[in-house]
Write a protein that holds these residues in place. Structure first.
Motif, PDB file in Angstrom:
ATOM      1  N   VAL A 123       0.851  -1.187   0.000  1.00 48.96           N
ATOM      2  CA  VAL A 123       0.000   0.000   0.000  1.00 48.96           C
ATOM      3  C   VAL A 123       0.885   1.235   0.000  1.00 48.96           C
ATOM      4  N   GLU A 124       0.643   2.118  -0.960  1.00 46.75           N
ATOM      5  CA  GLU A 124       1.310   3.414  -0.994  1.00 46.75           C
ATOM      6  C   GLU A 124       0.407   4.384  -0.245  1.00 46.75           C
ATOM      7  N   LEU A 125       0.891   4.886   0.880  1.00 41.74           N
ATOM      8  CA  LEU A 125       0.085   5.780   1.699  1.00 41.74           C
ATOM      9  C   LEU A 125       0.149   7.201   1.172  1.00 41.74           C
ATOM     10  N   PRO A 126      -0.881   8.001   1.460  1.00 46.57           N
ATOM     11  CA  PRO A 126      -0.843   9.405   1.059  1.00 46.57           C
ATOM     12  C   PRO A 126       0.361  10.111   1.670  1.00 46.57           C
ATOM     13  N   ALA A 127       0.876  11.135   1.000  1.00 45.58           N
ATOM     14  CA  ALA A 127       2.059  11.859   1.471  1.00 45.58           C
ATOM     15  C   ALA A 127       1.863  12.431   2.871  1.00 45.58           C
ATOM     16  N   GLU A 128       0.634  12.764   3.218  1.00 39.39           N
ATOM     17  CA  GLU A 128       0.370  13.354   4.531  1.00 39.39           C
ATOM     18  C   GLU A 128       0.268  12.323   5.657  1.00 39.39           C
TER      19      GLU A 128
ATOM     20  N   ASP B 144      -0.329   7.380  12.523  1.00 37.00           N
ATOM     21  CA  ASP B 144      -1.635   7.325  11.854  1.00 37.00           C
ATOM     22  C   ASP B 144      -2.064   5.862  11.700  1.00 37.00           C
ATOM     23  N   VAL B 145      -3.362   5.638  11.675  1.00 33.72           N
ATOM     24  CA  VAL B 145      -3.893   4.282  11.540  1.00 33.72           C
ATOM     25  C   VAL B 145      -4.509   4.125  10.154  1.00 33.72           C
ATOM     26  N   VAL B 146      -4.124   3.069   9.465  1.00 36.06           N
ATOM     27  CA  VAL B 146      -4.655   2.733   8.146  1.00 36.06           C
ATOM     28  C   VAL B 146      -5.633   1.572   8.338  1.00 36.06           C
ATOM     29  N   THR B 147      -6.806   1.668   7.713  1.00 30.05           N
ATOM     30  CA  THR B 147      -7.798   0.603   7.862  1.00 30.05           C
ATOM     31  C   THR B 147      -7.866  -0.249   6.595  1.00 30.05           C
TER      32      THR B 147
ATOM     33  N   THR C 229      -6.578  -3.001  10.911  1.00 29.74           N
ATOM     34  CA  THR C 229      -5.842  -1.743  10.925  1.00 29.74           C
ATOM     35  C   THR C 229      -4.344  -2.015  11.000  1.00 29.74           C
ATOM     36  N   ALA C 230      -3.570  -1.004  10.611  1.00 31.33           N
ATOM     37  CA  ALA C 230      -2.116  -1.013  10.775  1.00 31.33           C
ATOM     38  C   ALA C 230      -1.705   0.406  11.115  1.00 31.33           C
TER      39      ALA C 230
END
Length: 139
Positions: free
Chosen positions: A60-65, A70-73, A92-93
């Protein structure tokens, strides 16, 4: 992220959604089709001859911000002709910017850690060498 399905047969669809852009994917067995769009991947399998285990592994490429902490679902569903159910496991991660902190928290170096270490500009060759040695030892 890795999703593993057991006893796949006939026609099956796996749909995963995540807060980010889905990057590299690895699938087994070969699917009929794969659809990737805006943080969602849908995999279509048609297993005609036997019952098999299937898997989807993706980055997963996360948004630059996205920042440390932060938690990714993640949300996944599996569908067959007569049933639909949610994918079990972690939903979540937590974003960890410091790869060494991530390794310390987990207690082991993964192949993904090595890939990230090689690609990042902010990790020194000495730090990459430490990760490499730990990976070889299986620590």
């Amino acid at each position: 992220m890795t999703v593993s399905l057991r006893n796949v047969r006939d026609r099956m669809i796996l749909r995963e959604s995540v807060d980010g852009e889905i990057g590299n994917i690895d699938l087994s067995p070969e699917p009929v089709a794969v659809d990737r769009d805006d943080g969602t991947i849908t995999v279509y399998w048609n297993i005609a001859d036997s019952v098999v285990d299937a898997s989807l592994e993706y980055t997963v490429e996360l948004p630059a911000e996205a920042a440390d902490g932060d938690v990714v679902t993640f949300e996944g569903t599996v569908e067959s002709s007569d049933c639909r159910w949610s994918v079990g496991g972690d939903e979540t991660a937590t974003v960890v910017e410091d790869i060494f902190q991530r390794v310390l928290e987990r207690g082991a170096v993964t192949a993904a850690d090595i890939e990230v270490a090689i690609e990042r500009d902010d990790i020194t060759p000495k730090e990459v060498a430490r990760l490499r040695r730990a990976w070889l030892k299986g620590d």
